[in-house]
Design an enzyme around this catalytic site. Structure first.
Site, PDB file in Angstrom:
ATOM      1  N   LYS A  74       4.476   4.926  -0.450  1.00  0.00           N
ATOM      2  CA  LYS A  74       5.764   4.848   0.258  1.00  0.00           C
ATOM      3  C   LYS A  74       6.399   6.231   0.387  1.00  0.00           C
ATOM      4  CE  LYS A  74       6.847   1.642  -2.597  1.00  0.00           C
ATOM      5  NZ  LYS A  74       7.180   0.513  -3.447  1.00  0.00           N
ATOM      6  N   ARG A  80       0.792  -8.834  -6.606  1.00  0.00           N
ATOM      7  CA  ARG A  80       0.842  -8.369  -8.005  1.00  0.00           C
ATOM      8  C   ARG A  80       1.902  -9.123  -8.778  1.00  0.00           C
ATOM      9  NH1 ARG A  80       2.118  -2.398  -7.416  1.00  0.00           N
ATOM     10  NH2 ARG A  80       2.268  -2.484  -9.678  1.00  0.00           N
ATOM     11  N   ASP A 120       1.457  -1.989   0.958  1.00  0.00           N
ATOM     12  CA  ASP A 120       2.116  -2.036  -0.357  1.00  0.00           C
ATOM     13  C   ASP A 120       2.974  -3.282  -0.476  1.00  0.00           C
ATOM     14  OD1 ASP A 120       3.094  -1.051  -2.950  1.00  0.00           O
ATOM     15  OD2 ASP A 120       4.989  -0.981  -1.864  1.00  0.00           O
ATOM     16  N   SER A 137       1.384   2.441  -5.339  1.00  0.00           N
ATOM     17  CA  SER A 137       2.512   1.787  -4.700  1.00  0.00           C
ATOM     18  C   SER A 137       3.649   2.786  -4.451  1.00  0.00           C
ATOM     19  CB  SER A 137       2.976   0.639  -5.607  1.00  0.00           C
ATOM     20  OG  SER A 137       4.206   0.131  -5.188  1.00  0.00           O
ATOM     21  N   HIS A 194      12.144  10.684  -6.394  1.00  0.00           N
ATOM     22  CA  HIS A 194      11.993   9.236  -6.604  1.00  0.00           C
ATOM     23  C   HIS A 194      12.283   8.931  -8.069  1.00  0.00           C
ATOM     24  CE1 HIS A 194      10.460   5.153  -6.301  1.00  0.00           C
ATOM     25  NE2 HIS A 194       9.834   5.371  -7.444  1.00  0.00           N
TER      26      HIS A 194
HETATM   27  N1  URA Z   1       7.973   0.573  -8.075  1.00  0.00           N
HETATM   28  C1  URA Z   1       7.145   0.494  -7.001  1.00  0.00           C
HETATM   29  O1  URA Z   1       7.511   0.902  -5.909  1.00  0.00           O
HETATM   30  N2  URA Z   1       5.941  -0.045  -7.168  1.00  0.00           N
HETATM   31  C2  URA Z   1       5.481  -0.506  -8.352  1.00  0.00           C
HETATM   32  O2  URA Z   1       4.365  -0.960  -8.426  1.00  0.00           O
HETATM   33  C3  URA Z   1       6.347  -0.427  -9.456  1.00  0.00           C
HETATM   34  C4  URA Z   1       7.590   0.130  -9.297  1.00  0.00           C
END
Ligand code: URA
Length: 438
Positions: free
Chosen positions: A189, A170, A163, A185, A84
């Protein structure tokens, strides 16, 4: 007696740690509608100021992960490892990395995102390949990973839906820049992919989400600690994003450059980023004992064309035209090329990744809003990277647009991203600034 949801909110407001069961109840109540948006907003602000410890961050990650479906990859043999990136400009690494790592025997299930703001997204680059589909049912996803070694899809509605809703809150409550919330977050995922290991590319610099090295390191440390506590093998690299990665920016343009890496070419920084991340993935996947051994496997996969073959198979399995791998000229390119030239001779001291990324958005290669579409054909190619010597009038960048009238303002913007000094500087900063993890 069980505390009410409002009492839990007050507990965090007063700086006390919530238990895993309490965090799970808050997230579940939010998803069911008994904890309202305004209450979740208050909780997010309380977390912003009071923070979460590692146990709470693990609990939040798991509560968000279990708000949806965890993909079942038990039918895929081997240790499954993904990468990631926190996002940057010109970051097309996933496109060449996943096929190369898969060619070395480590399955790579990859759920990627779209570009937003100045940072690009893997899905947009893949969709520059004619016919390529990123919406694939989860059973077929597992089949492709098992058969080909890798598959790259977009986030489905089933993956960490909490999320999606919490991120939207947010965004409008000034609570995005909060490390435990970012960690939960990202990891909710990624863990939903059914992976065993994760390599994180935490970008730092002008074109990154985290511009400051201390904050980027803090994010990487929490990502590694929380991911490890959640039972995964996790390594993070802190990599430079002051200048665009590689030369190509823009969707089809970046896909071409990633294909170039699979054929043994590509700019040195992009190749280094791919090898550094790939070596960590191969070690986590148990196919090499050291990163030096893993790099040899990756070099072999490039030299023998194994990575290119995996990419062809993956494109074919996902409905795209695999001929783009051997004939990248099949990828679209906007017809008008304009050269941005150096106003003076000297040495390129810096190329501002943020300015280049924002220019790409103005050209249509990126999106300012999440629901906008992107133009796959337009792009920017950086010809002079930091450290390069240029003469007055030499090409700094080439831009591809649909009409010459579109080019003048963009060319001026892109020219402004380059700083040229009479003396040579220190050259490009090292690509990998730090490694964190086991
Ligand atoms: N990328 C994400 O997936 N979530 C965040 O909160 C910030 C960057």
């Amino acid at each position: 007696m069980e505390r009410s949801l409002v009492e839990l909110l007050a507990k965090k407001r007063d700086g006390d740690a919530l238990s895993a069961a309490e965090i799970a109840r808050l997230v579940q109540s939010y998803m069911e509608g008994s904890f309202a948006d305004y209450q979740m907003s208050a909780l997010l602000m309380a977390i912003f100021f009071r923070g979460l410890d590692d146990a709470e961050t693990v609990a939040l990650t798991e509560a968000m992960l279990h708000s949806g479906r965890v993909l079942d990859l038990s039918s895929v043999p081997g240790t499954k490892v993904d990468k990631h990136s926190t996002g940057g400009v010109g970051d097309k690494v996933s496109l060449c990395l996943a096929p190369l790592v898969a060619a070395c025997g480590v399955p790579v299930p990859m759920v990627s995102g779209r570009g937003l703001g100045h940072t690009g997204g893997t899905l947009d680059k893949l969709e520059a390949i004619p016919g390529f589909r990123t919406e694939i049912a989860s059973e077929r996803f597992a089949e492709i990973v098992a058969k080909v070694g890798t598959c790259m899809i977009g986030q489905t509605r089933e993956i960490a839906p909490a999320d999606k809703r919490i991120y939207a809150l947010r965004d409008v409550t000034a609570t995005v820049e909060c490390i435990p919330l970012i960690v939960a977050s990202i990891l909710s995922k990624k863990l939903a992919e059914g992976i065993d290991g994760l390599v994180l590319d935490v970008k730092v610099g002008r074109g990154a989400f985290m511009k400051d090295e201390t904050r980027a390191r803090a994010l990487a440390e929490v990502l590694v600690r929380v991911g490890t506590r959640a039972g995964k093998k996790v390594v993070a690299l802190l990599t430079d994003m002051d200048a665009p990665l590689g030369c190509a920016v823009g969707n089809a343009n970046e896909t071409r450059e990633a294909i170039d890496v699979l054929h043994g070419g590509g700019p040195a920084d992009l190749v280094e980023c791919t090898l550094a991340l790939g070596a960590e993935m191969i070690v986590l996947g148990g196919k090499a004992a050291t990163t030096a051994d893993a790099r040899r496997l990756l070099a072999q996969a490039i030299a023998r064309g194994d990575g290119a073959r995996v990419f062809e198979k993956m494109i074919d399995a996902q409905g795209g035209d695999p001929r783009v791998v051997s004939e990248p000229t099949r990828l679209t390119v906007a017809p008008v090329e304009v050269v941005v030239r150096a106003p003076v001779g000297g040495f390129v001291a810096s190329v501002d990744a943020l300015a280049i990324g924002l220019a790409a958005v103005v050209m249509g290669a990126g999106r300012a809003r999440a629901d906008a579409t992107v133009d796959h054909a337009v792009g920017i190619s950086v010809c002079a990277k930091p450290g390069a010597e240029v003469g007055a009038g030499d090409a700094l960048a080439r831009i591809h647009v649909h009409a010459a009238a579109d080019a003048a303002a963009i060319a001026e913007r892109i020219g402004g991203a380059f700083v040229i000094r009479p003396e040579p500087g220190h050259g490009p900063s090292p690509l990998v600034r730090e490694r964190l993890g086991a």
